[in-house]
Design a protein around this motif. Structure first.
Motif, PDB file in Angstrom:
ATOM      1  N   LEU A  87       0.831  -1.201   0.000  1.00 15.75           N
ATOM      2  CA  LEU A  87       0.000   0.000   0.000  1.00 15.75           C
ATOM      3  C   LEU A  87       0.870   1.257   0.000  1.00 15.75           C
ATOM      4  N   VAL A  88       1.968   1.213   0.724  1.00 17.59           N
ATOM      5  CA  VAL A  88       2.916   2.326   0.725  1.00 17.59           C
ATOM      6  C   VAL A  88       3.456   2.548  -0.681  1.00 17.59           C
ATOM      7  N   ARG A  89       3.777   1.462  -1.388  1.00 19.92           N
ATOM      8  CA  ARG A  89       4.288   1.583  -2.752  1.00 19.92           C
ATOM      9  C   ARG A  89       3.233   2.130  -3.696  1.00 19.92           C
ATOM     10  N   GLN A  90       1.976   1.727  -3.506  1.00 18.52           N
ATOM     11  CA  GLN A  90       0.908   2.222  -4.370  1.00 18.52           C
ATOM     12  C   GLN A  90       0.754   3.730  -4.231  1.00 18.52           C
ATOM     13  N   ALA A  91       0.817   4.245  -3.012  1.00 19.48           N
ATOM     14  CA  ALA A  91       0.714   5.687  -2.797  1.00 19.48           C
ATOM     15  C   ALA A  91       1.918   6.408  -3.402  1.00 19.48           C
ATOM     16  N   SER A  92       3.097   5.839  -3.233  1.00 22.55           N
ATOM     17  CA  SER A  92       4.317   6.453  -3.746  1.00 22.55           C
ATOM     18  C   SER A  92       4.286   6.567  -5.262  1.00 22.55           C
ATOM     19  N   ALA A  93       3.654   5.611  -5.926  1.00 24.11           N
ATOM     20  CA  ALA A  93       3.574   5.629  -7.389  1.00 24.11           C
ATOM     21  C   ALA A  93       2.835   6.851  -7.908  1.00 24.11           C
ATOM     22  N   GLU A  94       2.029   7.486  -7.061  1.00 23.99           N
ATOM     23  CA  GLU A  94       1.264   8.667  -7.463  1.00 23.99           C
ATOM     24  C   GLU A  94       1.788   9.946  -6.813  1.00 23.99           C
ATOM     25  N   GLY A  95       2.975   9.879  -6.216  1.00 21.56           N
ATOM     26  CA  GLY A  95       3.592  11.080  -5.677  1.00 21.56           C
ATOM     27  C   GLY A  95       3.194  11.437  -4.267  1.00 21.56           C
ATOM     28  N   ALA A  96       2.601  10.507  -3.537  1.00 20.80           N
ATOM     29  CA  ALA A  96       2.216  10.760  -2.144  1.00 20.80           C
ATOM     30  C   ALA A  96       2.905   9.737  -1.247  1.00 20.80           C
ATOM     31  N   ARG A  97       2.757   9.922   0.054  1.00 21.46           N
ATOM     32  CA  ARG A  97       3.377   8.985   1.002  1.00 21.46           C
ATOM     33  C   ARG A  97       2.333   8.494   1.985  1.00 21.46           C
ATOM     34  N   LEU A  98       2.218   7.182   2.099  1.00 26.40           N
ATOM     35  CA  LEU A  98       1.366   6.591   3.125  1.00 26.40           C
ATOM     36  C   LEU A  98       2.246   6.224   4.309  1.00 26.40           C
ATOM     37  N   ALA A  99       1.951   6.828   5.449  1.00 25.79           N
ATOM     38  CA  ALA A  99       2.759   6.604   6.648  1.00 25.79           C
ATOM     39  C   ALA A  99       1.967   5.795   7.666  1.00 25.79           C
ATOM     40  N   PRO A 100       2.221   4.483   7.782  1.00 27.10           N
ATOM     41  CA  PRO A 100       1.584   3.708   8.850  1.00 27.10           C
ATOM     42  C   PRO A 100       2.058   4.226  10.207  1.00 27.10           C
ATOM     43  N   VAL A 101       1.140   4.382  11.131  1.00 26.44           N
ATOM     44  CA  VAL A 101       1.483   4.918  12.449  1.00 26.44           C
ATOM     45  C   VAL A 101       1.669   3.743  13.401  1.00 26.44           C
ATOM     46  N   ARG A 102       2.914   3.432  13.692  1.00 20.48           N
ATOM     47  CA  ARG A 102       3.228   2.260  14.523  1.00 20.48           C
ATOM     48  C   ARG A 102       3.336   2.611  15.999  1.00 20.48           C
ATOM     49  N   SER A 103       3.616   3.859  16.310  1.00 23.82           N
ATOM     50  CA  SER A 103       3.781   4.275  17.702  1.00 23.82           C
ATOM     51  C   SER A 103       2.412   4.375  18.380  1.00 23.82           C
ATOM     52  N   GLU A 104       2.238   3.699  19.496  1.00 27.08           N
ATOM     53  CA  GLU A 104       0.977   3.773  20.227  1.00 27.08           C
ATOM     54  C   GLU A 104       0.709   5.190  20.709  1.00 27.08           C
ATOM     55  N   ALA A 105       1.765   5.905  21.092  1.00 29.06           N
ATOM     56  CA  ALA A 105       1.594   7.281  21.546  1.00 29.06           C
ATOM     57  C   ALA A 105       1.080   8.160  20.402  1.00 29.06           C
ATOM     58  N   ALA A 106       1.631   7.972  19.208  1.00 31.08           N
ATOM     59  CA  ALA A 106       1.194   8.772  18.062  1.00 31.08           C
ATOM     60  C   ALA A 106      -0.245   8.447  17.692  1.00 31.08           C
ATOM     61  N   VAL A 107      -0.628   7.187  17.800  1.00 29.02           N
ATOM     62  CA  VAL A 107      -2.024   6.798  17.531  1.00 29.02           C
ATOM     63  C   VAL A 107      -2.953   7.487  18.524  1.00 29.02           C
ATOM     64  N   ARG A 108      -2.535   7.528  19.784  1.00 28.57           N
ATOM     65  CA  ARG A 108      -3.366   8.195  20.796  1.00 28.57           C
ATOM     66  C   ARG A 108      -3.503   9.680  20.496  1.00 28.57           C
ATOM     67  N   VAL A 109      -2.432  10.302  20.039  1.00 27.16           N
ATOM     68  CA  VAL A 109      -2.492  11.724  19.688  1.00 27.16           C
ATOM     69  C   VAL A 109      -3.476  11.950  18.547  1.00 27.16           C
ATOM     70  N   LEU A 110      -3.398  11.130  17.492  1.00 25.57           N
ATOM     71  CA  LEU A 110      -4.310  11.270  16.355  1.00 25.57           C
ATOM     72  C   LEU A 110      -5.758  11.053  16.783  1.00 25.57           C
ATOM     73  N   ALA A 111      -5.978  10.068  17.632  1.00 21.40           N
ATOM     74  CA  ALA A 111      -7.334   9.798  18.107  1.00 21.40           C
ATOM     75  C   ALA A 111      -7.857  10.969  18.937  1.00 21.40           C
ATOM     76  N   ALA A 112      -7.011  11.513  19.804  1.00 22.31           N
ATOM     77  CA  ALA A 112      -7.435  12.616  20.666  1.00 22.31           C
ATOM     78  C   ALA A 112      -7.749  13.860  19.845  1.00 22.31           C
ATOM     79  N   LEU A 113      -6.925  14.154  18.848  1.00 24.57           N
ATOM     80  CA  LEU A 113      -7.178  15.320  18.010  1.00 24.57           C
ATOM     81  C   LEU A 113      -8.441  15.140  17.177  1.00 24.57           C
ATOM     82  N   THR A 114      -8.669  13.917  16.714  1.00 23.17           N
ATOM     83  CA  THR A 114      -9.891  13.638  15.948  1.00 23.17           C
ATOM     84  C   THR A 114     -11.119  13.852  16.812  1.00 23.17           C
ATOM     85  N   GLU A 115     -11.069  13.344  18.041  1.00 20.44           N
ATOM     86  CA  GLU A 115     -12.226  13.494  18.924  1.00 20.44           C
ATOM     87  C   GLU A 115     -12.422  14.952  19.329  1.00 20.44           C
TER      88      GLU A 115
END
Length: 329
Positions: free
Chosen positions: A138-166
């Motif tokens: 999936l990362v390669r598919q995004a890169s083929a179109e000039g974008a970057r898919l960044a999987p978020v592996r850090s639990e702390a970063a996931v919590r930050v994204l969830a908190a900002l979304t809420e």
């Protein structure tokens, strides 16, 4: 145009309308003339409050452009694409001119076959993890179109994204103009409208994922939504952010093409996506994410990826509402 060319163009536009769009607004139209398809933004369908700059509208249109490209290639036609070909015509986002014959590879045909199968998910996922090998692809598919898919592996970063979304969801839900805009694109049960969010496409009482990513409040106080078993899973799934190095209109269209390419590849392997754009619709929160979590790249989409039994129907406008054919002069 001969009959075959007309059929190919019709099939390409039909594929385009199945692209994902914010709130299923379907903010696009197409003009066909002299074997050329022009993709235009329909500003009447832009979210005036949530998408004042038109970023999400252009991402949606970029996804539609990706489907046009895939369809023409799968049908055996080359396609010459020009993005933003005329700076004096801001609504004209791209032109696609049909070329000579070509032979689609197996992967192109695979992606094309997913166009009408892909669905947006609006709840939790099963506990089955997305395989690492698929994530890398999936990362390669995004890169083929000039974008970057960044999987978020850090639990702390996931919590930050969830908190900002809420947090963004809470603020937007208290904003009268945001709420009125949501109501415009919310469908009551049994609605025949070919646009917006159908009541059957989200759970009436969703289980909270851990961490919890807030969903849009399409029901807005009404007892709408579905009680079916496909919404009982409660895993967050894999959190990922789609970014671009710049933040121009061209970058937004590229992000849309990348998004659709990776979503179709994911669909071919049984993976679906849930989108969370609330924090990206608030300038200061989007900039915070760019500076603190995303190496100064511009976030274009926050999503969760996972496995689900969701087989809900999708609604789309007929191509007669979005396609204008002009006779050659």
């Amino acid at each position: 145009m001969n009959t075959r060319t007309t059929e190919e163009i019709t099939a390409a536009v039909q594929a385009a309308v199945w692209a994902p769009s914010v709130h299923n607004t379907q903010p696009w139209s197409f003009v066909v003339e002299n074997e050329e398809i022009a993709l235009r933004a329909d500003s009447d369908r832009r979210l005036r409050v949530g998408d004042a700059e038109g970023r999400e509208m252009l991402i949606s249109c970029g996804a539609a452009l990706m489907n046009v490209r895939l369809a023409l290639c799968a049908l055996g036609r080359q396609a010459s694409v020009r993005v933003l070909p005329d700076p004096d015509r801001t609504a004209l986002l791209a032109t696609v001119r049909l070329g000579g014959p070509t032979e689609a590879d197996e992967h192109t045909r695979l992606l094309y076959d997913q166009i009408e199968r892909r669905r947006t998910h609006r709840a939790g996922f099963t506990d089955v993890p997305v395989p690492d090998g698929l994530v890398e692809e999936l990362v390669r598919q995004a890169s083929a179109e000039g974008a970057r898919l960044a999987p978020v592996r850090s639990e702390a970063a996931v919590r930050v994204l969830a908190a900002l979304t809420e947090a963004a969801q809470e603020v937007q839900s208290q904003d009268r103009l945001f709420s009125l805009e949501m109501i415009r694109w919310a469908q009551p049960p049994g609605s025949a409208r070919p646009e917006g969010g159908p009541a059957e496409s989200y759970p009436r009482e969703p289980q909270r994922t851990r961490p919890h990513f807030a969903q849009r409040d399409y029901a807005h106080g009404h007892p709408w939504g579905s009680d079916t078993e496909r919404f009982t899973a409660a895993s967050t799934g894999l959190v990922a952010v789609l970014t671009t190095p710049g933040d121009t209109r061209e970058d937004w269209i590229a992000a849309g093409q990348a998004l659709e390419r990776l979503l179709l590849h994911a669909c071919a392997h049984g993976v679906r996506a849930a989108f969370h754009t609330q924090a990206l619709e608030m300038v200061h929160l989007r900039e915070f994410l760019r500076q603190e979590l995303l190496s100064r790249e511009y976030p274009q989409m926050i999503m969760r990826l996972g496995f689900t039994g969701d087989d809900s129907a999708a609604v789309r406008r007929p191509i007669t509402e979005v396609l204008e054919e002009r006779r050659a002069t």
